[in-house]
Design an enzyme around this catalytic site. Structure first.
Site, short mmCIF file in Angstrom:
data_model
loop_
_atom_site.label_atom_id
_atom_site.label_comp_id
_atom_site.label_asym_id
_atom_site.label_seq_id
_atom_site.Cartn_x
_atom_site.Cartn_y
_atom_site.Cartn_z
N SER A 22 -28.33 62.25 -72.39
CA SER A 22 -27.93 61.90 -71.01
C SER A 22 -27.57 63.14 -70.18
O SER A 22 -27.95 63.21 -69.00
CB SER A 22 -26.77 60.91 -71.02
OG SER A 22 -27.22 59.70 -71.57
N THR A 69 -21.34 54.68 -74.71
CA THR A 69 -22.20 54.25 -75.81
C THR A 69 -21.32 53.91 -77.01
O THR A 69 -20.09 53.85 -76.88
CB THR A 69 -23.31 55.30 -76.08
OG1 THR A 69 -24.15 54.80 -77.10
CG2 THR A 69 -22.78 56.66 -76.46
N LYS A 73 -18.63 50.16 -75.83
CA LYS A 73 -19.15 49.27 -74.79
C LYS A 73 -18.32 47.99 -74.59
O LYS A 73 -18.28 47.45 -73.49
CB LYS A 73 -20.60 48.89 -75.08
CG LYS A 73 -21.58 50.03 -74.83
CD LYS A 73 -23.02 49.57 -75.00
CE LYS A 73 -23.97 50.72 -74.77
NZ LYS A 73 -25.38 50.32 -74.83
N ASP A 109 -28.05 48.43 -68.95
CA ASP A 109 -29.02 48.30 -70.06
C ASP A 109 -30.09 47.26 -69.74
O ASP A 109 -31.23 47.39 -70.15
CB ASP A 109 -28.30 47.91 -71.36
CG ASP A 109 -27.60 49.10 -72.00
OD1 ASP A 109 -27.99 50.25 -71.74
OD2 ASP A 109 -26.64 48.86 -72.76
N GLY A 132 -33.63 41.45 -84.23
CA GLY A 132 -32.29 42.02 -84.18
C GLY A 132 -31.37 41.20 -83.30
O GLY A 132 -31.82 40.54 -82.36
N ALA A 133 -30.07 41.25 -83.65
CA ALA A 133 -29.09 40.47 -82.90
C ALA A 133 -27.80 41.25 -82.76
O ALA A 133 -26.71 40.67 -82.71
CB ALA A 133 -28.85 39.13 -83.60
N ALA A 136 -27.36 45.93 -78.77
CA ALA A 136 -28.45 46.18 -77.83
C ALA A 136 -29.29 44.92 -77.63
O ALA A 136 -29.82 44.69 -76.53
CB ALA A 136 -29.34 47.32 -78.35
N GLU A 159 -26.85 33.96 -88.94
CA GLU A 159 -25.74 33.46 -88.11
C GLU A 159 -25.67 34.22 -86.78
O GLU A 159 -25.38 33.64 -85.75
CB GLU A 159 -24.38 33.60 -88.83
CG GLU A 159 -24.21 32.73 -90.07
CD GLU A 159 -24.93 33.26 -91.30
OE1 GLU A 159 -25.34 34.44 -91.30
OE2 GLU A 159 -25.11 32.47 -92.26
N LYS A 160 -25.94 35.52 -86.84
CA LYS A 160 -25.87 36.32 -85.59
C LYS A 160 -27.03 35.96 -84.65
O LYS A 160 -26.87 35.92 -83.43
CB LYS A 160 -25.89 37.82 -85.92
CG LYS A 160 -24.58 38.30 -86.50
CD LYS A 160 -24.29 39.72 -86.08
CE LYS A 160 -24.44 40.70 -87.17
NZ LYS A 160 -24.58 42.08 -86.84
N TYR A 220 -35.50 55.16 -79.81
CA TYR A 220 -36.17 56.30 -79.14
C TYR A 220 -36.16 57.58 -79.96
O TYR A 220 -36.71 58.59 -79.51
CB TYR A 220 -35.61 56.53 -77.73
CG TYR A 220 -34.13 56.83 -77.66
CD1 TYR A 220 -33.22 55.80 -77.46
CD2 TYR A 220 -33.65 58.12 -77.78
CE1 TYR A 220 -31.86 56.06 -77.39
CE2 TYR A 220 -32.30 58.39 -77.71
CZ TYR A 220 -31.42 57.36 -77.52
OH TYR A 220 -30.07 57.62 -77.45
P1 NDP Z 1 -26.17 47.19 -84.04
O1 NDP Z 1 -25.59 47.87 -85.22
O2 NDP Z 1 -25.28 46.42 -83.12
O3 NDP Z 1 -27.32 46.16 -84.55
C1 NDP Z 1 -28.24 46.55 -85.55
C2 NDP Z 1 -29.28 45.45 -85.74
O4 NDP Z 1 -30.25 45.92 -86.69
C3 NDP Z 1 -28.73 44.15 -86.32
O5 NDP Z 1 -29.46 43.07 -85.84
C4 NDP Z 1 -28.94 44.35 -87.83
O6 NDP Z 1 -29.05 43.14 -88.54
C5 NDP Z 1 -30.29 45.03 -87.83
N1 NDP Z 1 -30.52 45.84 -89.02
C6 NDP Z 1 -30.00 47.06 -89.31
N2 NDP Z 1 -30.47 47.51 -90.49
C7 NDP Z 1 -31.30 46.54 -90.97
C8 NDP Z 1 -32.09 46.42 -92.15
N3 NDP Z 1 -32.13 47.38 -93.09
N4 NDP Z 1 -32.83 45.30 -92.31
C9 NDP Z 1 -32.81 44.32 -91.38
N5 NDP Z 1 -32.08 44.38 -90.23
C10 NDP Z 1 -31.33 45.47 -90.04
O7 NDP Z 1 -26.97 48.32 -83.25
P2 NDP Z 1 -27.41 48.34 -81.70
O8 NDP Z 1 -27.79 46.95 -81.32
O9 NDP Z 1 -26.42 49.07 -80.91
O10 NDP Z 1 -28.71 49.28 -81.77
C11 NDP Z 1 -29.93 48.82 -82.35
C12 NDP Z 1 -31.02 49.87 -82.14
O11 NDP Z 1 -31.30 50.01 -80.75
C13 NDP Z 1 -30.64 51.26 -82.63
O12 NDP Z 1 -31.73 51.79 -83.32
C14 NDP Z 1 -30.38 52.06 -81.38
O13 NDP Z 1 -30.74 53.41 -81.53
C15 NDP Z 1 -31.29 51.38 -80.36
N6 NDP Z 1 -30.81 51.47 -78.98
C16 NDP Z 1 -31.64 51.97 -78.02
C17 NDP Z 1 -31.22 52.08 -76.72
C18 NDP Z 1 -32.13 52.66 -75.71
O14 NDP Z 1 -31.65 53.02 -74.61
N7 NDP Z 1 -33.41 52.76 -75.94
C19 NDP Z 1 -29.89 51.60 -76.30
C20 NDP Z 1 -29.11 51.06 -77.37
C21 NDP Z 1 -29.56 51.00 -78.68
P3 NDP Z 1 -27.72 42.40 -89.12
O15 NDP Z 1 -27.14 41.62 -87.98
O16 NDP Z 1 -28.24 41.54 -90.21
O17 NDP Z 1 -26.80 43.49 -89.63
#
Ligand code: NDP
Length: 279
Positions: A22, A69, A73, A109, A132-133, A136, A159-160, A220
């Site tokens: 940033s 970040t 948040k 976002d 994903g849940a 982000a 559940e999420k 990214y």
């Molecule tokens: P969180 O930790 O809140 O969520 C992570 C998610 O990934 C959950 O749904 C989790 O599942 C899943 N996950 C992680 N590891 C595994 C695995 N080995 N197998 C299956 N599912 C998995 O992270 P964020 O939501 O903050 O970020 C998610 C991604 O988005 C990151 O890679 C981040 O870099 C990217 N991002 C990009 C942005 C951008 O501006 N482009 C902005 C914000 C984030 P579970 O619920 O089961 O744990």
């Protein structure tokens, strides 16, 4: 260097923060517009235990704007004077604007999701598979349902996925059911599968992607994930996670300075730094 005693400070906070692009993105924009004596953008590592003190500092030092970040948040919301409706609905603030001592929390976002997608196709009635849940994924779910898409959330922890689908409207599935994406229009990866240093991983078998899909990976780093590389090979249209970073940043730029951020300059700076990281 044109910084002087009137220069307003903007900043990013997070823990960790060292990886943040940033400062480069915003400062390049200030320079391009010739407002780099009016604004400067820095980054600070702030632990979650120090967020209350940090906000006192924002008020005391009249920091103009803050990008938040992980892990701030949600936590930061209770220290602000106002939260806008979108940030309330998403349940997270990624932007704080200081208007003469009144701290307002916003969320840009959603624009980071909305602008790149809408540039490619209207979301109305499209079937969107959201992988994903986590945090982000909330901004993604909010944006695509607002635009009239039909949402299916796939997550390892079902559940999420169910919570997210209930909150924003849509269906929930386990990540194991992900082969259903063959019938979807748009696939958005908001898991951290494929994130540096695990860039050999992908949330989806290549064979499940077709040339009818739009595939958006919000990761990214690396700039082009394995998911995006394979989607390209399958003939799908792709959106890089950098576009989300860029457009949420351009929206912050406007909130902090009142000027439209110079898109090409800000994009080029991001690509340059992301490519450097890969080499
Ligand atoms: P969180 O930790 O809140 O969520 C992570 C998610 O990934 C959950 O749904 C989790 O599942 C899943 N996950 C992680 N590891 C595994 C695995 N080995 N197998 C299956 N599912 C998995 O992270 P964020 O939501 O903050 O970020 C998610 C991604 O988005 C990151 O890679 C981040 O870099 C990217 N991002 C990009 C942005 C951008 O501006 N482009 C902005 C914000 C984030 P579970 O619920 O089961 O744990």
């Amino acid at each position: 260097m044109r910084i002087n005693a009137k220069t307003k400070i903007c900043m990013a906070i997070g823990d960790p923060i060292e990886h943040s692009l940033s400062p480069q993105m915003h400062n390049a924009g200030y320079e391009k517009l010739g407002i780099d004596s009016e604004y400067v953008y820095v980054a600070c590592k702030v632990g979650v235990e120090n967020i209350a003190d940090f906000i006192k500092g924002v008020r005391a030092m009249q920091i103009r704007g803050v990008s938040c970040t992980i892990p701030h948040k949600m936590e930061v919301m209770k220290y602000l004077d106002e939260i806008d409706e979108v940030a309330k609905k998403i349940g997270a603030v990624n932007t704080i604007v200081n208007d003469d001592g009144v701290l307002k929390g916003c969320n840009t976002d959603l624009l980071g999701v909305d602008i790149p997608l809408e540039k490619m196709a209207s979301l109305k009635n499209k079937k969107v598979a959201l992988l994903g849940a986590g945090g982000a994924a909330r901004a993604v779910a909010y944006t695509v349902t607002q635009r009239g898409a039909r949402l299916v959330v796939y997550n390892r922890t079902i559940e999420k996925a169910e919570e997210l689908a209930k909150e924003f409207g849509g269906e929930a599935r386990s990540l194991e059911a992900v082969k259903e994406v063959k019938d979807m229009d748009i696939i958005i990866n908001a898991t951290s599968i494929g994130l540096d240093p695990n860039e050999n991983q992908t949330p989806l078998a290549k064979e499940l992607i077709t040339n009818k899909h739009i595939v958006f990976d919000i990761i990214y780093v690396p700039y082009e994930t394995r998911l995006l590389k394979e989607a390209k090979q399958q003939g799908a249209r792709i959106i890089h996670g950098m576009e989300m970073l860029l457009h949420q940043g351009i929206a912050q730029f406007k909130l902090f300075t009142g000027y439209d951020g110079p898109e090409e300059t800000m994009r080029n700076v991001l690509i340059e730094h992301l490519e450097q990281k890969e080499n």
